[in-house]
Design an enzyme around this catalytic site. Structure first.
Site, PDB file in Angstrom:
ATOM      1  N   ASP A  24       0.823  -1.222   0.000  1.00  6.76           N
ATOM      2  CA  ASP A  24       0.000   0.000   0.000  1.00  6.76           C
ATOM      3  C   ASP A  24       0.852   1.265   0.000  1.00  6.76           C
ATOM      4  OD1 ASP A  24      -2.224  -1.783   0.396  1.00  6.76           O
ATOM      5  OD2 ASP A  24      -1.723  -1.795   2.527  1.00  6.76           O
ATOM      6  N   GLU A 193     -11.408   0.913  -2.893  1.00  9.19           N
ATOM      7  CA  GLU A 193     -10.671   1.180  -1.659  1.00  9.19           C
ATOM      8  C   GLU A 193      -9.454   2.044  -1.978  1.00  9.19           C
ATOM      9  OE1 GLU A 193      -9.292  -2.572  -0.129  1.00  9.19           O
ATOM     10  OE2 GLU A 193      -8.698  -3.291  -2.103  1.00  9.19           O
TER      11      GLU A 193
END
Length: 510
Positions: A24, A193
């Site tokens: 991420d 997301e």
């Protein structure tokens, strides 16, 4: 030395630029320097900080989060909890990192410089399932905003993004929030997301992935107002490349005005490796174009930035004076005395007493680093000095299944070379190789990690290298790639259990 740089030395680079589990990622430029942070989940220290001058050659320069809070909540491993999907920003002469803890809410830390001192975590918005937050300080209006996604496992909500006005000091949100993108209303979209929020060319932009980490795509959303309505477009997807599900990342602009996008690719036991894509604005009515017309690139010319020496995050360690390098993280908040400093080189780990000594997955005192994404050989020397019957120490590959090789003190006082493993879901260890005497209490341990994260274990007790056991296929955790680990343990009991010393930790390409 570190593993091979992604820099090919001829003005081009090869993806991934970070070939290990830097999950991420988010990226930021301040002046001539680029910085990157990544998820660290339940490991400590957390929030790694990487630095580069060319977006290709990266070094690990520190961590922004020394310990996870609450302390008691992270005294034992919680491998898929903790720090999820941080955003890195620079505002008001300070560095800011926002992240979501899916069980607590949105946190932030900030510092005057990347090396700190970083503040204690501050809870910006409390709530279950709040993940992937990203702030924006709008220089045009003076307003501050926050967007975040949702984890269905905690909230029952997914596939939507919620926006807030935020206090300009970054301490709290100023409203109850509004769903600004509901991907249930977009045909074919699911698991939206990882939003990253920007201002560009008079628009509010959200770059966010959907479709799942292994099979999805990167989307772009834009609106003239922060609260919408937003229109969407797919701007990066696998197409006919080998890069599955190009996922969550961040946009950065160089001093000369070039645009680049860093994102991750899920690679099983190797975790989420990081790719660098060229990017430009203006493709089809001002939308961003990422990669090769929306497909990930494998090899590309480097950014137009001053040449830099090849670099990659450190892996090797001589443990000078008993200290370990920045590349190491504990599997939970560390306790005093797990590792002791001393006058010589070598990592001296205390044989910590534990009722879970036969399940490395449940132990907080395992010192770990990321499993490299390219074939390599891992080596370390080990001396077990503990006289405690049952004391053990070793080198492990740790995931939902684990395997380790090392030394153990027997009830008769002798030391043996042991090789053990546990399957996914298995609660007890079994022998992976035949034990044999190690009369000097010393061994050189080796793991060759080949394609598919297939691990071959071997050892040298002073009489030459010998293979041990069958090939072990490393496995990831739920969200985390497999880890390399060093540990020292003892069964439950009274008093001091002694120690083990590791020296000359090396990872070399195969």
């Amino acid at each position: 030395m570190s593993l091979v740089s992604a820099d090919l030395g001829d003005g081009t680079y090869r993806n991934p630029v970070l070939d290990a589990d830097w999950s991420d990622p988010d990226v930021l430029r301040v002046g001539d320097d680029f910085y990157l942070t990544a998820s660290s989940f339940g490991r400590a220290p957390g929030l790694p900080l990487l630095h580069s001058r060319d977006l290709v050659n990266w070094t690990l320069v520190g961590h922004a989060l020394e310990r996870l809070e609450p302390e008691a909540g992270f005294a034992a491993p919680r491998h898929d909890c903790g720090v999820w999907a941080p955003s890195l920003r620079h505002h008001d002469d300070r560095f800011w990192i926002f992240w979501g803890d899916p069980d607590q809410g949105v946190f932030q830390v900030n510092a005057p410089g990347v090396h700190g001192p970083w503040t204690r975590p501050h809870l910006v918005k409390e709530g279950k399932g709040l993940i992937d937050p990203c702030p924006l300080w709008d220089d045009e209006t003076g307003e501050a905003y926050l967007v975040h996604a949702w984890a269905r496992s905690r909230s029952g909500i997914k596939n939507r993004l919620t926006g807030h006005r935020m206090h300009p000091d970054g301490t709290t949100v100023l409203d109850e929030g509004k769903v600004i993108v509901d991907a249930d209303r977009i045909p074919g979209w699911f698991t939206l997301e990882g939003p990253k929020l920007y201002r560009h060319d008079g628009w509010f932009w959200i770059l966010a992935p959907a479709g799942g980490v292994e099979t999805g795509w990167q989307g772009a959303f834009r609106s003239r107002g922060f609260f919408g309505p937003y229109e969407e477009k797919v701007v990066l997807e696998q197409k006919d490349t080998g890069v599955n599900g190009p996922h969550q990342g961040g946009w950065v602009r160089t001093p000369s005005g070039e645009d680049w996008f860093l994102h991750f690719q899920q690679r099983g036991a190797y975790g989420r490796v990081v790719h660098l894509q060229p990017m430009r604005w203006g493709g089809g009515e001002g939308w961003p174009v990422i990669g090769d017309d929306g497909a990930p690139v494998a090899v590309h010319r480097k950014p137009d930035l001053p040449p830099q020496p090849p670099a990659a995050p450190a892996t090797d360690d001589d443990f000078p004076g008993g200290r370990y390098g920045r590349q190491w993280q504990w599997t939970a908040n560390a306790q005093e005395g797990w590792a002791t400093q001393h006058s010589a080189d070598g990592l001296r780990l205390t044989c910590v007493r534990s009722a879970h000594a036969h399940d490395l997955r449940r132990l907080p005192n395992v010192l770990t680093q990321r499993l490299p994404g390219r074939p390599c050989a891992v080596e370390v020397e080990l001396r077990l000095t503990s006289e405690e019957p049952g004391a053990r120490a070793g080198l492990a590959v740790l995931g939902d299944a684990f395997c380790w090789i090392g030394l153990q003190r027997g009830a008769d006082g002798t030391v043996r070379l042991v090789h053990r493993f546990a399957e996914t879901g298995g609660e007890t260890e079994r022998d992976a190789g035949h034990p044999r005497p190690a009369p000097e209490g010393w061994a050189r341990l080796r793991i060759e990690i080949g394609a598919g994260a297939r691990c071959r274990f071997s050892y040298d007790l002073g009489d030459g290298a010998r293979p041990s056991g069958q090939v072990f296929a490393a496995t990831p955790w739920r969200w985390v790639g497999a880890l390399l680990g060093l540990f020292a343990l003892a069964p439950t009991g009274q008093g001091h259990a002694g120690a083990a010393t590791f020296t000359q930790f090396r990872i070399n390409p195969l």
